[in-house]
Enzyme design. Sequence first.
Site, PDB file in Angstrom:
ATOM      1  N   ARG A 210       0.866  -1.185   0.000  1.00 15.92           N
ATOM      2  CA  ARG A 210       0.000   0.000   0.000  1.00 15.92           C
ATOM      3  C   ARG A 210       0.896   1.227   0.000  1.00 15.92           C
ATOM      4  O   ARG A 210       1.684   1.412   0.929  1.00 15.92           O
ATOM      5  CB  ARG A 210      -0.922   0.011   1.222  1.00 15.92           C
ATOM      6  CG  ARG A 210      -1.592   1.358   1.445  1.00 15.92           C
ATOM      7  CD  ARG A 210      -2.714   1.313   2.441  1.00 15.92           C
ATOM      8  NE  ARG A 210      -3.864   0.619   1.891  1.00 15.92           N
ATOM      9  CZ  ARG A 210      -5.090   0.664   2.415  1.00 15.92           C
ATOM     10  NH1 ARG A 210      -5.320   1.354   3.515  1.00 15.92           N
ATOM     11  NH2 ARG A 210      -6.085   0.005   1.859  1.00 15.92           N
TER      12      ARG A 210
ATOM     13  N   HIS B 251      -7.315   1.069  -6.416  1.00 16.49           N
ATOM     14  CA  HIS B 251      -7.501   0.166  -5.263  1.00 16.49           C
ATOM     15  C   HIS B 251      -8.074  -1.160  -5.800  1.00 16.49           C
ATOM     16  O   HIS B 251      -9.209  -1.517  -5.518  1.00 16.49           O
ATOM     17  CB  HIS B 251      -8.443   0.815  -4.252  1.00 16.49           C
ATOM     18  CG  HIS B 251      -8.411   0.206  -2.883  1.00 16.49           C
ATOM     19  ND1 HIS B 251      -7.589  -0.864  -2.547  1.00 16.49           N
ATOM     20  CD2 HIS B 251      -9.106   0.512  -1.749  1.00 16.49           C
ATOM     21  CE1 HIS B 251      -7.784  -1.181  -1.287  1.00 16.49           C
ATOM     22  NE2 HIS B 251      -8.694  -0.366  -0.778  1.00 16.49           N
TER      23      HIS B 251
ATOM     24  N   GLN C 143      -9.734  -3.975  -3.577  1.00 21.26           N
ATOM     25  CA  GLN C 143     -11.080  -3.623  -3.121  1.00 21.26           C
ATOM     26  C   GLN C 143     -12.112  -3.932  -4.194  1.00 21.26           C
ATOM     27  O   GLN C 143     -13.225  -4.388  -3.903  1.00 21.26           O
ATOM     28  CB  GLN C 143     -11.120  -2.131  -2.767  1.00 21.26           C
ATOM     29  CG  GLN C 143     -12.462  -1.667  -2.239  1.00 21.26           C
ATOM     30  CD  GLN C 143     -12.782  -2.206  -0.865  1.00 21.26           C
ATOM     31  OE1 GLN C 143     -11.983  -2.068   0.048  1.00 21.26           O
ATOM     32  NE2 GLN C 143     -13.942  -2.815  -0.698  1.00 21.26           N
TER      33      GLN C 143
ATOM     34  N   ASP D 225     -17.343   6.914  -1.718  1.00 23.78           N
ATOM     35  CA  ASP D 225     -16.113   6.757  -0.934  1.00 23.78           C
ATOM     36  C   ASP D 225     -15.869   8.082  -0.222  1.00 23.78           C
ATOM     37  O   ASP D 225     -16.497   9.100  -0.553  1.00 23.78           O
ATOM     38  CB  ASP D 225     -14.941   6.404  -1.878  1.00 23.78           C
ATOM     39  CG  ASP D 225     -13.639   6.107  -1.129  1.00 23.78           C
ATOM     40  OD1 ASP D 225     -13.695   5.821   0.091  1.00 23.78           O
ATOM     41  OD2 ASP D 225     -12.566   6.158  -1.763  1.00 23.78           O
TER      42      ASP D 225
ATOM     43  N   CYS E 244     -16.264   1.250   0.384  1.00 22.06           N
ATOM     44  CA  CYS E 244     -15.092   0.440   0.738  1.00 22.06           C
ATOM     45  C   CYS E 244     -14.725   0.576   2.210  1.00 22.06           C
ATOM     46  O   CYS E 244     -14.056  -0.295   2.757  1.00 22.06           O
ATOM     47  CB  CYS E 244     -13.910   0.803  -0.156  1.00 22.06           C
ATOM     48  SG  CYS E 244     -13.266   2.466   0.110  1.00 22.06           S
TER      49      CYS E 244
ATOM     50  N   ARG F 186     -13.178  -8.887   1.219  1.00 18.67           N
ATOM     51  CA  ARG F 186     -11.754  -8.593   1.001  1.00 18.67           C
ATOM     52  C   ARG F 186     -10.933  -9.863   1.251  1.00 18.67           C
ATOM     53  O   ARG F 186      -9.995 -10.177   0.507  1.00 18.67           O
ATOM     54  CB  ARG F 186     -11.275  -7.481   1.953  1.00 18.67           C
ATOM     55  CG  ARG F 186     -11.855  -6.107   1.693  1.00 18.67           C
ATOM     56  CD  ARG F 186     -11.405  -5.535   0.370  1.00 18.67           C
ATOM     57  NE  ARG F 186      -9.962  -5.401   0.272  1.00 18.67           N
ATOM     58  CZ  ARG F 186      -9.231  -4.392   0.752  1.00 18.67           C
ATOM     59  NH1 ARG F 186      -9.833  -3.391   1.374  1.00 18.67           N
ATOM     60  NH2 ARG F 186      -7.902  -4.361   0.597  1.00 18.67           N
TER      61      ARG F 186
HETATM   62  N1  NVA Z   1     -10.036   6.642  -1.291  1.00 14.97           N
HETATM   63  C1  NVA Z   1      -9.662   6.198   0.033  1.00 14.97           C
HETATM   64  C2  NVA Z   1      -9.826   4.719   0.160  1.00 14.97           C
HETATM   65  C3  NVA Z   1      -9.527   4.179   1.532  1.00 14.97           C
HETATM   66  C4  NVA Z   1      -9.629   2.684   1.606  1.00 14.97           C
HETATM   67  C5  NVA Z   1      -8.241   6.642   0.345  1.00 14.97           C
HETATM   68  O1  NVA Z   1      -7.383   6.515  -0.531  1.00 14.97           O
HETATM   69  O2  NVA Z   1      -7.990   7.104   1.459  1.00 14.97           O
HETATM   70  N1   CP Z   2     -11.175  -0.380   2.353  1.00 11.00           N
HETATM   71  C1   CP Z   2      -9.910  -0.363   2.814  1.00 11.00           C
HETATM   72  O1   CP Z   2      -8.947  -0.550   2.070  1.00 11.00           O
HETATM   73  O2   CP Z   2      -9.804  -0.175   4.154  1.00 11.00           O
HETATM   74  P1   CP Z   2      -8.461   0.017   4.989  1.00 11.00           P
HETATM   75  O3   CP Z   2      -7.908   1.386   4.648  1.00 11.00           O
HETATM   76  O4   CP Z   2      -8.883  -0.076   6.428  1.00 11.00           O
HETATM   77  O5   CP Z   2      -7.496  -1.061   4.608  1.00 11.00           O
END
Ligand code: NVA
Ligand code: CP
Length: 307
Positions: free
Chosen positions: A101, A128, A131, A224, A264, A292
Site C-alpha cells: 500500500r 484500489h 477492493q 467513498d 469500501c 476482502r
Molecule cells: N479513497 C480512500 C480509500 C480508503 C480505503 C483513500 O485513498 O484514502
Molecule cells: N477499504 C480499505 O482498504 O480499508 P483500509 O484502509 O482499512 O485497509
Amino acid sequence: MTRHFLRDDDLTQEEQTAILDLAERIKADRWGHKPLAGPQTVAVIFDKSSTRTRVSFAVGIADLGGVPLIISTANSQLGGKESPSDTARVLERQVAAIVWRTYGQAGLVEMASGTTVPVINALSDEFHPCQLLADLLTIREHKGRLAGLTVTFLGDGADNMVHSYLLAGATAGMHVRVACPADYSPDERVVADADAIAVQTGGSITIYTDAVEAMAGADVVVTDTWVSMGKEEEKAERVAALGGYKVDADMMALAKPDAIFLHCLPADRGYEVASEVIDGPQSVIWDEAENRLHAQKALLVWLLEQA
Ligand code: NVA
Ligand code: CP
C-alpha cells in the site's frame, strides 16, 4: 511468467471471472486451500494506514498456510532510503509475494518491473484493485451477475476507487457511471483505457456532473470518502465542492428500488453517506468488507499458479 496485480486492467475479463469464481469456492471452503504451506511468507508493506487491508491479508495468508510479514515503511529502509527495485530484489529471495500500500503508482511499477515474485497493489493514490475484486464478488452475490448492471459512483471522481471502478467495471461488462464536479473528474487516461475495455465487453463509461441523472436506474450505488489519505488539508474545500453528491435516502430513492449500496470504508458518516443509507436495508458494506478476505485469497492463489 510472473504476473502482478497493480491495476484492475491487469486482468482480462476471463481472468477476473476465474478469480471471482475461485473466491466463491474458497469462501465456501475456507480452510481447504494451502498453497503457502511450508510455511511460505508473504510481505505486506504499508506506507499508509489500514484496518481492512492489513487484517484481510494477514488472515488470508495464514488461512492459505503461510506467514504474513507486516512491514510498516516508517520502520523499514523503503521510503526514501532504499528504492522499490532494490527492496524487491532482497524480498524475492525470501518471500512468495509482495503486497504494498503506497502513494504513487510509479513505485509499484518499479517494484514489479524487476522481481520474480508477484507484486499486489494494496491501494495507491490512483487505484484500489483488491477492493474492486471484493466489490465485484459482493455485487455478484447479491445480483447474480455483473455484465449489464449499472453501477453509479457519486462523489470525488478523481478518487482511487473511481479509477478502479472504471477499469474493473468495464472489464466485467458493467455500465459504469461517475457523477462528480468537473474539478474532481477522473483521470482522462484511465477513462480512455476503460472506454476501450468497455467496447470489447459490452459495458460503458459515462461521466456526469448531475448526480440525479447518474442515479436513474442504477443497480448499484457506490461512494467513498471525500478526503482520501494524503488529502486531509483539503477537507474544507472538498466538503464544500462535493456536498451535492452525498448519498442520503432521497438520493438512494432515485436508483432502482432493489439497488444495493457499497462503500469500501472507512466511511465519514454525514459527509459522503448518511447513516440512514449505510445502516439501511440496501447496504451490503459488511459483506463487502468480509469479501476482502476471500477475494484476496483467490487473487494470491491465482497469481502463485501463474508463476
Ligand atoms: N479513497 C480512500 C480509500 C480508503 C480505503 C483513500 O485513498 O484514502
Ligand atoms: N477499504 C480499505 O482498504 O480499508 P483500509 O484502509 O482499512 O485497509
